[in-house]
Design a protein around this motif. Structure first.
Motif, PDB file in Angstrom:
ATOM      1  N   LEU A 184       0.829  -1.216   0.000  1.00  0.00           N
ATOM      2  CA  LEU A 184       0.000   0.000   0.000  1.00  0.00           C
ATOM      3  C   LEU A 184       0.858   1.257   0.000  1.00  0.00           C
ATOM      4  O   LEU A 184       0.418   2.319  -0.445  1.00  0.00           O
ATOM      5  N   LEU A 185       2.090   1.137   0.469  1.00  0.00           N
ATOM      6  CA  LEU A 185       3.018   2.280   0.407  1.00  0.00           C
ATOM      7  C   LEU A 185       3.394   2.624  -1.021  1.00  0.00           C
ATOM      8  O   LEU A 185       3.915   3.703  -1.280  1.00  0.00           O
TER       9      LEU A 185
ATOM     10  N   ALA B 174       2.743  10.763   6.415  1.00  0.00           N
ATOM     11  CA  ALA B 174       2.454  12.115   5.932  1.00  0.00           C
ATOM     12  C   ALA B 174       1.488  12.140   4.769  1.00  0.00           C
ATOM     13  O   ALA B 174       1.147  13.214   4.290  1.00  0.00           O
ATOM     14  N   ASP B 175       1.079  10.984   4.286  1.00  0.00           N
ATOM     15  CA  ASP B 175       0.152  10.981   3.149  1.00  0.00           C
ATOM     16  C   ASP B 175      -0.754   9.756   3.238  1.00  0.00           C
ATOM     17  O   ASP B 175      -0.686   8.978   4.205  1.00  0.00           O
ATOM     18  N   ARG B 304      -7.067  15.212   2.570  1.00  0.00           N
ATOM     19  CA  ARG B 304      -6.163  14.661   1.559  1.00  0.00           C
ATOM     20  C   ARG B 304      -5.572  13.324   2.025  1.00  0.00           C
ATOM     21  O   ARG B 304      -5.533  12.354   1.273  1.00  0.00           O
ATOM     22  N   ILE B 305      -5.115  13.295   3.266  1.00  0.00           N
ATOM     23  CA  ILE B 305      -4.524  12.055   3.790  1.00  0.00           C
ATOM     24  C   ILE B 305      -5.591  10.978   3.913  1.00  0.00           C
ATOM     25  O   ILE B 305      -5.382   9.823   3.540  1.00  0.00           O
ATOM     26  N   GLY B 306      -6.756  11.373   4.411  1.00  0.00           N
ATOM     27  CA  GLY B 306      -7.830  10.399   4.596  1.00  0.00           C
ATOM     28  C   GLY B 306      -8.333   9.835   3.277  1.00  0.00           C
ATOM     29  O   GLY B 306      -8.455   8.606   3.121  1.00  0.00           O
ATOM     30  N   VAL B 307      -8.596  10.699   2.320  1.00  0.00           N
ATOM     31  CA  VAL B 307      -9.088  10.238   1.016  1.00  0.00           C
ATOM     32  C   VAL B 307      -8.024   9.395   0.314  1.00  0.00           C
ATOM     33  O   VAL B 307      -8.326   8.377  -0.321  1.00  0.00           O
ATOM     34  N   GLY B 308      -6.773   9.811   0.447  1.00  0.00           N
ATOM     35  CA  GLY B 308      -5.691   9.028  -0.149  1.00  0.00           C
ATOM     36  C   GLY B 308      -5.605   7.633   0.448  1.00  0.00           C
ATOM     37  O   GLY B 308      -5.402   6.643  -0.266  1.00  0.00           O
ATOM     38  N   ALA B 309      -5.759   7.552   1.749  1.00  0.00           N
ATOM     39  CA  ALA B 309      -5.704   6.240   2.406  1.00  0.00           C
ATOM     40  C   ALA B 309      -6.892   5.376   1.987  1.00  0.00           C
ATOM     41  O   ALA B 309      -6.739   4.173   1.752  1.00  0.00           O
TER      42      ALA B 309
END
Lengths: 321, 321
Positions: A184-185, B174-175, B304-309
């Motif tokens: 996932l990274l 961070a992302d 951004r981090i949440g949607v990316g995850a």
């Protein structure tokens, strides 16, 4: 079942698991076992002993009909040893720790896939420019030689820097959770060392495997003392992560003092290594020793890590609401 | 949309993203912004300056109707400052770097959820025994104070050691990729620092935020020199990861020499810090700076981090054949 990434597909892997080419540990039998189990087995050519390679490479070549490879330490490699390895027609050539440019053309001309392991973003960009087909981002938690950056933030940074070149993660990966996390990274697979050190087919001595099973992650240390006592002139950027023992207690942090007596200490060190006295001799191992408690077969490890990663990947969407 | 874990559900979070309580950076406005965006905002009480806390805690308390919290450095905390913080009725109390036992009972008696951040497995077991409701496994790649273990292998080791106590991951995140990876590793959420340092609402100076945006992961170093010059007697186990600058070039590795002149150097250092001269003053930052290129709002970062995850977690099963 299986996990498919473009990297894994290229070699017909069931799971995108690459055996780290651990010097003197990843022999032909282990490499063949990993390849036969659906991973990619790499022989640990290390410092490039021709006799050792002549003995081990036929074992993997004749031991599997799947893809396999060979790894060398780049800064000490030479054209002769690369040519020797290429004569066995490996599918993959893995170079780590140094400038791959002197060897990249001959490896690629031989039809080998060139995998370059790096420890920071700049080296990743340089390896890509040198012709690397695949880049391994190796974190500091890895056992054996490496540098300072940690796997979790390094992998996405390298993936961004070299896209669309495939990236593999190395360092700290020993179970299904960490393989799933690596994927996932942004990695297309994982290079796994220490976990395979402690398996049946590895050339590590039983006493070393038992130390890995018993150790905790805090029991490892990055040091150059084992290189100093063995007389290897590693570039300053690279240290080796090893289990703490009596020798690290005596010398870690005192590299210059050890260097002054290294020639006198060497015979005793070598005798300890030959005798499997790991109070003195090195056991290279990464921080993932926390996750290692047994010595199964390589096939069982590939299956266990792969199936574990599948389960994690499958469960991921259940977190989304 | 959102990502739900038992930890996040406990606080009604849209995403299991916790603002690291960065001393002097995570003020009340930033903490409130993170909580309002669906994360969990923690004020960075740091060394426990009562005036600063009296100023910042009302801002978060009055700035959000969601859960929020306060973090303190454990080894320098005292009952007075813990009581002061508890008077503002935080939902969460975050202790890091030291023995939580002196404060755990008063925090839990106040109805606060106690989160203890640790840097190795032994400390995780001790924190659980002390009454921690949640354990944060912080890797060495984190910005600011921390220790030596890396996040990727530490998180599953801590999760195994304290199960079923929930574990969060800190260090290198961070992302969306790194949050998703942390969740598959077994964490129920992530504590994120450096990425929020470089956001609109943080109390970091603009020049420091710009340095974070410009830095690469190799530009950070773990060092105690900034503690030495500031006169903080940090326990030996903990160093601070900071951006390299002229001051680190001058003093890193020369801690004892700096200690001898620290009182003479201190006024100049403090003047530089007040003036935002980051050639001298510290910018604590983690290795994830490679992934940081802008200074958005905290709400944009959470999204951004949440949607990316979410996207990563959703894509995971497509790797399975």
């Amino acid at each position: 079942m299986g996990i498919r990434t473009p990297f894994g597909e290229q070699f017909g892997l069931t799971y995108p698991i690459v055996l780290a080419p651990m010097a003197a540990v990843s022999g032909g039998r282990l490499a063949a076992a990993v390849s036969n189990a659906g991973g990619l087995g790499l022989v640990g050519g290390g410092y490039g002993d021709p006799d050792w390679l002549e003995a081990q490479l036929p074992v993997v070549r004749d031991g599997t009909s799947h893809s396999w490879g060979i790894g060398l330490i780049t800064w000490i490699a030479n054209r002769h040893i690369v040519e020797l390895a290429l004569r066995f027609q490996p599918h993959v050539f893995f170079l780590s720790f140094g400038d791959p440019r002197p060897f990249a053309p001959m490896i690629k001309d031989a039809g080998c896939v060139l995998i370059c392991q790096v420890q920071d973003v700049d080296a990743a960009i340089q390896a890509k420019a040198a012709g690397a087909d695949v880049i391994v981002a190796q974190g500091t938690e890895a056992g054996g030689h490496g540098a300072l950056r940690a796997t979790l933030p390094l992998v996405p940074a390298v993936a961004d820097a070299v896209a669309p070149t495939p990236v593999l993660a190395a360092g700290g990966i020993a179970d299904g959770r960490s393989l799933a996390a690596a994927l996932l990274l942004g990695a297309q697979g994982a290079v796994i060392g220490t976990r395979f050190f402690a398996c049946e087919e590895s050339l590590g001595l039983p006493a070393a495997k038992q130390r890995i099973c018993a150790a905790k992650g805090g029991d490892t240390v990055r040091t150059r003392i084992f290189d100093v006592v063995r007389g290897y002139a590693w570039p300053a950027a690279f240290t080796g992560r090893a289990l703490r023992n009596r020798f690290t207690a005596q010398w870690a942090g005192r590299e210059e003092a050890l260097a002054q007596v290294a020639e006198r200490e060497r015979p005793g060190y070598q005798a300890a290594a030959a005798a499997g006295d790991f109070d003195t001799a090195v056991v290279f191992a990464g921080e993932a020793v926390d996750l290692i408690h047994d010595v199964p077969s390589a096939a069982e490890l590939v299956r266990r890590i792969g199936v574990g990663a599948e389960a994690r990947l499958k469960a991921g969407p259940s977190l989304i609401v």
